[in-house]
Motif scaffolding. Structure first.
Motif, PDB file in Angstrom:
ATOM      1  N   GLY A  91      14.277  12.573  -8.879  1.00 11.39           N
ATOM      2  CA  GLY A  91      14.992  12.634  -9.855  1.00 11.39           C
ATOM      3  C   GLY A  91      14.742  14.052 -10.714  1.00 11.39           C
ATOM      4  O   GLY A  91      15.409  14.352 -11.385  1.00 11.39           O
ATOM      5  N   LEU A  92      13.574  14.263 -10.490  1.00 11.11           N
ATOM      6  CA  LEU A  92      13.058  15.680 -11.465  1.00 11.11           C
ATOM      7  C   LEU A  92      12.943  16.986 -10.278  1.00 11.11           C
ATOM      8  O   LEU A  92      12.118  17.845 -10.670  1.00 11.11           O
ATOM      9  N   ALA A  93      13.595  16.954  -9.092  1.00 10.30           N
ATOM     10  CA  ALA A  93      13.300  17.834  -8.366  1.00 10.30           C
ATOM     11  C   ALA A  93      13.679  19.337  -8.540  1.00 10.30           C
ATOM     12  O   ALA A  93      13.018  20.327  -8.138  1.00 10.30           O
ATOM     13  N   ASP A  94      14.736  19.375  -9.489  1.00 11.34           N
ATOM     14  CA  ASP A  94      15.059  20.599 -10.242  1.00 11.34           C
ATOM     15  C   ASP A  94      13.850  21.336 -11.159  1.00 11.34           C
ATOM     16  O   ASP A  94      13.973  22.406 -11.461  1.00 11.34           O
ATOM     17  N   MET A  95      12.859  20.626 -11.396  1.00 14.07           N
ATOM     18  CA  MET A  95      12.032  21.019 -12.276  1.00 14.07           C
ATOM     19  C   MET A  95      10.634  21.694 -11.649  1.00 14.07           C
ATOM     20  O   MET A  95      10.224  20.904 -10.593  1.00 14.07           O
ATOM     21  N   ASP A  96      10.280  22.746 -11.677  1.00 13.90           N
ATOM     22  CA  ASP A  96       9.225  23.531 -10.968  1.00 13.90           C
ATOM     23  C   ASP A  96       7.768  22.675 -11.305  1.00 13.90           C
ATOM     24  O   ASP A  96       7.750  22.126 -12.235  1.00 13.90           O
ATOM     25  N   GLN A  97       6.760  22.786 -10.072  1.00 17.90           N
ATOM     26  CA  GLN A  97       5.780  22.007 -10.321  1.00 17.90           C
ATOM     27  C   GLN A  97       4.968  22.167 -11.510  1.00 17.90           C
ATOM     28  O   GLN A  97       4.313  21.340 -12.074  1.00 17.90           O
ATOM     29  N   ALA A 116      -3.959   4.568  -9.600  1.00 18.11           N
ATOM     30  CA  ALA A 116      -3.055   4.457  -8.364  1.00 18.11           C
ATOM     31  C   ALA A 116      -1.776   4.876  -8.481  1.00 18.11           C
ATOM     32  O   ALA A 116      -1.171   5.004  -9.662  1.00 18.11           O
ATOM     33  N   PHE A 117      -0.748   5.010  -7.466  1.00 23.24           N
ATOM     34  CA  PHE A 117       0.385   5.563  -7.501  1.00 23.24           C
ATOM     35  C   PHE A 117       1.242   4.328  -7.799  1.00 23.24           C
ATOM     36  O   PHE A 117       1.252   3.312  -7.186  1.00 23.24           O
ATOM     37  N   HIS A 118       1.983   4.837  -8.781  1.00 18.06           N
ATOM     38  CA  HIS A 118       3.040   3.764  -9.172  1.00 18.06           C
ATOM     39  C   HIS A 118       4.227   3.782  -8.093  1.00 18.06           C
ATOM     40  O   HIS A 118       4.455   4.540  -7.423  1.00 18.06           O
ATOM     41  N   PRO A 119       4.529   2.335  -7.908  1.00 20.19           N
ATOM     42  CA  PRO A 119       5.541   2.159  -6.867  1.00 20.19           C
ATOM     43  C   PRO A 119       6.816   3.160  -6.940  1.00 20.19           C
ATOM     44  O   PRO A 119       7.602   3.154  -6.004  1.00 20.19           O
ATOM     45  N   GLN A 120       7.252   3.466  -8.044  1.00 25.53           N
ATOM     46  CA  GLN A 120       8.270   4.007  -8.338  1.00 25.53           C
ATOM     47  C   GLN A 120       8.344   5.685  -8.540  1.00 25.53           C
ATOM     48  O   GLN A 120       9.124   6.287  -8.901  1.00 25.53           O
ATOM     49  N   VAL A 121       7.291   6.135  -8.239  1.00 32.20           N
ATOM     50  CA  VAL A 121       6.894   7.680  -8.485  1.00 32.20           C
ATOM     51  C   VAL A 121       7.645   8.395  -7.599  1.00 32.20           C
ATOM     52  O   VAL A 121       7.946   9.475  -8.073  1.00 32.20           O
ATOM     53  N   ASP A 122       7.800   8.078  -6.226  1.00 32.36           N
ATOM     54  CA  ASP A 122       8.508   9.030  -5.527  1.00 32.36           C
ATOM     55  C   ASP A 122       9.850   9.028  -5.985  1.00 32.36           C
ATOM     56  O   ASP A 122      10.749  10.066  -5.842  1.00 32.36           O
ATOM     57  N   ARG A 123      10.559   8.111  -6.461  1.00 34.92           N
ATOM     58  CA  ARG A 123      12.021   8.033  -7.023  1.00 34.92           C
ATOM     59  C   ARG A 123      12.011   9.016  -8.302  1.00 34.92           C
ATOM     60  O   ARG A 123      13.052   9.588  -8.178  1.00 34.92           O
ATOM     61  N   LEU A 124      10.994   8.621  -9.109  1.00 33.13           N
ATOM     62  CA  LEU A 124      10.942   9.632 -10.400  1.00 33.13           C
ATOM     63  C   LEU A 124      10.795  11.196  -9.875  1.00 33.13           C
ATOM     64  O   LEU A 124      11.460  12.071 -10.395  1.00 33.13           O
ATOM     65  N   MET A 125      10.042  11.534  -8.756  1.00 35.22           N
ATOM     66  CA  MET A 125       9.755  12.884  -8.389  1.00 35.22           C
ATOM     67  C   MET A 125      11.085  13.432  -7.837  1.00 35.22           C
ATOM     68  O   MET A 125      11.608  14.557  -8.086  1.00 35.22           O
ATOM     69  N   THR A 158       5.487  23.285 -14.512  1.00 38.00           N
ATOM     70  CA  THR A 158       6.284  22.924 -15.745  1.00 38.00           C
ATOM     71  C   THR A 158       6.242  21.338 -15.471  1.00 38.00           C
ATOM     72  O   THR A 158       5.849  20.618 -16.691  1.00 38.00           O
ATOM     73  N   PHE A 159       6.439  20.591 -14.499  1.00 40.08           N
ATOM     74  CA  PHE A 159       6.388  19.188 -14.656  1.00 40.08           C
ATOM     75  C   PHE A 159       5.051  18.552 -14.875  1.00 40.08           C
ATOM     76  O   PHE A 159       4.910  17.786 -15.477  1.00 40.08           O
ATOM     77  N   ILE A 160       3.777  19.198 -14.246  1.00 39.67           N
ATOM     78  CA  ILE A 160       2.762  18.795 -14.527  1.00 39.67           C
ATOM     79  C   ILE A 160       2.403  19.106 -15.990  1.00 39.67           C
ATOM     80  O   ILE A 160       1.666  17.851 -16.599  1.00 39.67           O
ATOM     81  N   LYS A 161       2.572  20.115 -16.379  1.00 43.30           N
ATOM     82  CA  LYS A 161       2.270  20.393 -17.751  1.00 43.30           C
ATOM     83  C   LYS A 161       3.027  19.246 -18.872  1.00 43.30           C
ATOM     84  O   LYS A 161       2.468  18.573 -19.716  1.00 43.30           O
ATOM     85  N   LYS A 162       4.258  19.208 -18.469  1.00 43.01           N
ATOM     86  CA  LYS A 162       5.154  18.047 -19.465  1.00 43.01           C
ATOM     87  C   LYS A 162       4.681  16.786 -19.205  1.00 43.01           C
ATOM     88  O   LYS A 162       4.644  15.807 -20.097  1.00 43.01           O
ATOM     89  N   ALA A 163       4.247  16.508 -17.841  1.00 41.17           N
ATOM     90  CA  ALA A 163       3.673  14.859 -17.699  1.00 41.17           C
ATOM     91  C   ALA A 163       2.608  14.580 -18.305  1.00 41.17           C
ATOM     92  O   ALA A 163       2.240  13.714 -19.067  1.00 41.17           O
ATOM     93  N   LEU A 164       1.474  15.550 -18.263  1.00 42.85           N
ATOM     94  CA  LEU A 164       0.169  15.539 -19.122  1.00 42.85           C
ATOM     95  C   LEU A 164       0.576  15.408 -20.631  1.00 42.85           C
ATOM     96  O   LEU A 164      -0.309  14.669 -21.152  1.00 42.85           O
ATOM     97  N   SER A 165       1.255  16.234 -21.117  1.00 46.27           N
ATOM     98  CA  SER A 165       1.623  16.131 -22.631  1.00 46.27           C
ATOM     99  C   SER A 165       2.217  14.927 -23.029  1.00 46.27           C
ATOM    100  O   SER A 165       1.682  14.334 -23.877  1.00 46.27           O
ATOM    101  N   TYR A 166       2.944  14.436 -22.058  1.00 45.54           N
ATOM    102  CA  TYR A 166       3.660  12.943 -22.378  1.00 45.54           C
ATOM    103  C   TYR A 166       2.306  12.051 -22.414  1.00 45.54           C
ATOM    104  O   TYR A 166       2.297  11.263 -23.412  1.00 45.54           O
TER     105      TYR A 166
END
Length: 464
Positions: free
Chosen positions: A401-407, A390-399, A409-417
Motif C-alpha cells: 500500500g506504500l509502494a509509491d514511497m521511496d525506501q 518478528a514480522f507482523h502478518p500484515q506487513v507485506d500488505r502495508l508495504m 523516506t519510508f524507513i525514516k517515517k516508520a522509525l519516527s512514528y
C-alpha cells in the motif's frame, strides 16, 4: 569519647589505631563496657553502624588478657562471615589472635583442621556449623562467648531452628550477645530462651529509621522503558559503587549481561552462583574493580561494602522492610548516599504504600536523555529491539500500500512514528513521566486515599 577510655589491651588498641578508629560509634560506646563486664546483651542497631567492632573489640580484649580462650560468631550468610572474620583478624592480629570463617560450599577438611589447631574465634553460618557439631567434628571448640549477628536476617532466612540446635552443643556457662536491626517477636522469644538477664541497648532512633543521610528518589516509567531508564541513570549519576536490586535470579543474569554488552563494569550476584565465583565477585566489588553489582535481596544480605554511593531498585521490593534493608546499603558511616527506585505506572501505588509505612521522604524525579536527541546507547537499544521484532502478518500488505514511497523516506517515517509512539528518545529526550504528570498521578492517589477513609461521623457510628 575516644577508644583510649575503654582501656583495651595494648595490642588490641594498636589494631584499633591502625584501623583508623578515632571515636566510638553510638552502639560501640554503649555496649563495649557491658561486654567487658561479661554481661549478656541484646543490641539493636542497623548494619553499617560499627556492630562488628562493638562486639569484636571486647571479645579480642578478653582473649588477649587471658579471661577467655574462644569465641563464636554466628552470621546469616557466607559473605558476612568472611567480612566479620577479616575485620576481627585485622583488629586482633597484633595480639596474635587467629580467626576463621566457616561456611558451606567448600570442603570440611581445612576448616576442621584449623579449629583443632586452636583458632580462637570462629565466625560461622548456621548450616555448616550445625553440620560440624552434629557429626562430632568440632567437639574441641567450646566457646565462652557466643554472638548472634544480624538475628532478624537469620529469622528471614529460616535459620532459627538451626541456631537453637547449635546452642545444644555449646556450654551453658557462656556469655551470649544478640544483635539485630529489628526486633520481631520470634527474635525476642529467642533472646528470652538463650540469654541470661540481658542488658538491652538500642541505637535505632527516629533519625536512623528514616535514613536521613540517604536522598531517596523515584522515577515512574512505562514498563518497556526499564532498561532504557537504568542505562541513562548509570550514564548520568556520579557514583563510586552502585548496588542494583532485582527480584529474580534470571533478571540478575540478563541485566548484568546486558549492561556488560553496553560497556558497563557490571557483575551479577545470586544464590545459584558457586561459592568460589561469589567470593571473587564480592572481592572485586569491594576493591572497586567492579563498580556495578546487580543482586537479589538474598544474595545481598550481610554485604557490608564501603563507598556504595548509590542503590538502585531496578524492581520495587516486595515489602517495606526489604526497602529499608536495600537502601541502607548506602549512606553509611556518616557519608551521604542516593537511593533510586524505578517503578512502572502499575507499581506506583505500591511504592506509595511503602513510602507511607516506612515514613520515608521520597522525591519524584524525571530521567532526562539529553537535549531532545538520542545517543549511541539509545541507537544500540533501538537496533536490538528491531532485530528481535518478528514480522507482523500484515506487513507485506502495508508495504504494497506504500509502494509509491521511496525506501529511505519510508524507513525514516516508520522509525519516527515508532519513536513518537514509544517516547524512544522523543519528547525532549525524556524517559517516563514529567513532574507535572507525576504530580497529577500523586494527587489522584492521595484523593483515592482520602475517599477510602470513612468520615469521623461514620467512625463514631461504627463504634456505637
Amino acid at each position: 569519647m575516644t577508644f583510649k577510655e575503654f582501656d583495651l589491651n595494648p595490642e588490641v588498641a594498636k589494631g584499633v589505631r591502625i584501623a583508623g578508629f578515632k571515636e566510638p560509634s553510638p552502639i560501640q560506646e554503649e555496649v563495649i563496657p557491658l561486654i567487658l563486664e561479661g554481661r549478656d546483651l541484646v543490641g539493636q542497631a542497623h548494619t553499617g553502624t560499627g556492630k562488628t567492632a562493638a562486639f569484636g573489640l571486647p571479645i579480642l580484649d578478653r582473649i588477649a588478657r587471658g579471661e577467655i580462650e574462644r569465641a563464636l560468631v554466628i552470621t546469616p550468610t557466607r559473605e558476612l562471615a568472611t567480612q566479620v572474620s577479616d575485620e576481627l583478624y585485622h583488629l586482633g592480629r597484633f595480639a596474635g589472635i587467629r580467626t576463621l570463617a566457616v561456611y558451606g560450599g567448600v570442603g570440611y577438611g581445612r576448616q576442621i583442621a584449623l579449629i583443632h589447631r586452636g583458632v580462637q574465634i570462629v565466625v560461622a553460618t548456621p548450616g555448616r556449623l550445625k553440620d560440624l557439631y552434629q557429626k562430632g567434628k568440632i567437639d574441641v571448640f567450646n566457646p565462652e562467648v557466643v554472638v548472634l549477628d544480624e538475628a532478624d536476617e537469620m529469622l528471614d532466612m529460616g535459620f532459627l531452628d538451626d541456631v537453637r540446635e547449635i546452642f545444644e552443643y555449646i556450654p551453658q556457662n557462656r556469655q551470649t550477645l544478640l544483635f539485630s536491626a529489628t526486633m520481631p517477636e520470634p527474635i525476642k522469644e529467642l533472646a528470652d530462651t538463650l540469654l541470661y538477664d540481658p542488658e538491652f541497648v538500642s541505637v535505632v532512633g527516629e533519625e536512623t529509621t528514616k535514613n536521613v543521610d540517604i536522598e531517596q528518589l523515584y522515577y515512574v516509567i512505562n514498563e518497556n522503558q526499564r532498561d532504557e531508564a537504568i542505562v541513562r541513570l548509570l550514564e548520568t549519576e556520579d557514583y563510586d559503587k552502585v548496588l542494583v536490586f532485582c527480584r529474580m535470579k534470571r533478571e540478575v543474569d540478563r541485566l548484568s549481561e546486558y549492561l556488560r554488552d553496553l560497556g558497563f563494569n557490571a557483575a551479577g550476584l545470586h544464590g545459584d552462583i558457586d561459592q568460589m565465583e561469589r567470593d571473587a565477585i564480592v572481592k572485586a566489588y569491594r576493591r572497586g574493580e567492579t563498580r556495578i553489582l546487580i543482586a537479589t535481596d538474598v544474595a545481598a544480605r550481610g554485604l557490608d561494602i564501603k563507598n556504595v554511593t548509590h542503590v538502585i531498585n531496578y524492581h520495587i521490593p516486595f515489602d517495606p522492610q526489604s526497602y529499608v534493608h536495600r537502601i541502607g546499603r548506602t549512606g553509611r558511616a556518616g557519608k551521604t548516599g542516593r537511593a533510586i527506585t524505578i517503578v512502572s505506572t502499575e507499581e506506583f501505588r505500591e511504592l506509595m504504600r511503602i513510602r507511607k509505612e516506612v515514613g520515608a521522604e521520597m522525591k519524584i524525579a524525571t530521567i532526562q536523555t539529553g537535549s531532545g536527541g538520542i545517543d549511541e546507547t539509545a541507537i544500540q537499544m533501538l537496533k536490538e529491539r528491531l532485530e528481535e521484532t518478528a514480522f507482523h502478518p500484515q506487513v507485506d500488505r502495508l508495504m504494497a500500500g506504500l509502494a509509491d514511497m521511496d525506501q529511505v523516506t519510508f524507513i525514516k517515517k516508520a522509525l519516527s512514528y515508532m519513536m513518537e509512539c514509544e517516547s524512544f528518545g522523543g519528547d525532549g529526550g525524556r524517559i517516563g513521566y514529567n513532574e507535572e504528570e507525576l504530580e497529577r498521578m500523586l494527587d489522584e492517589y492521595q484523593r483515592e486515599q482520602r475517599e477510602s477513609k470513612p468520615s469521623k461521623s461514620k467512625r463514631r457510628k461504627r463504634r456505637r
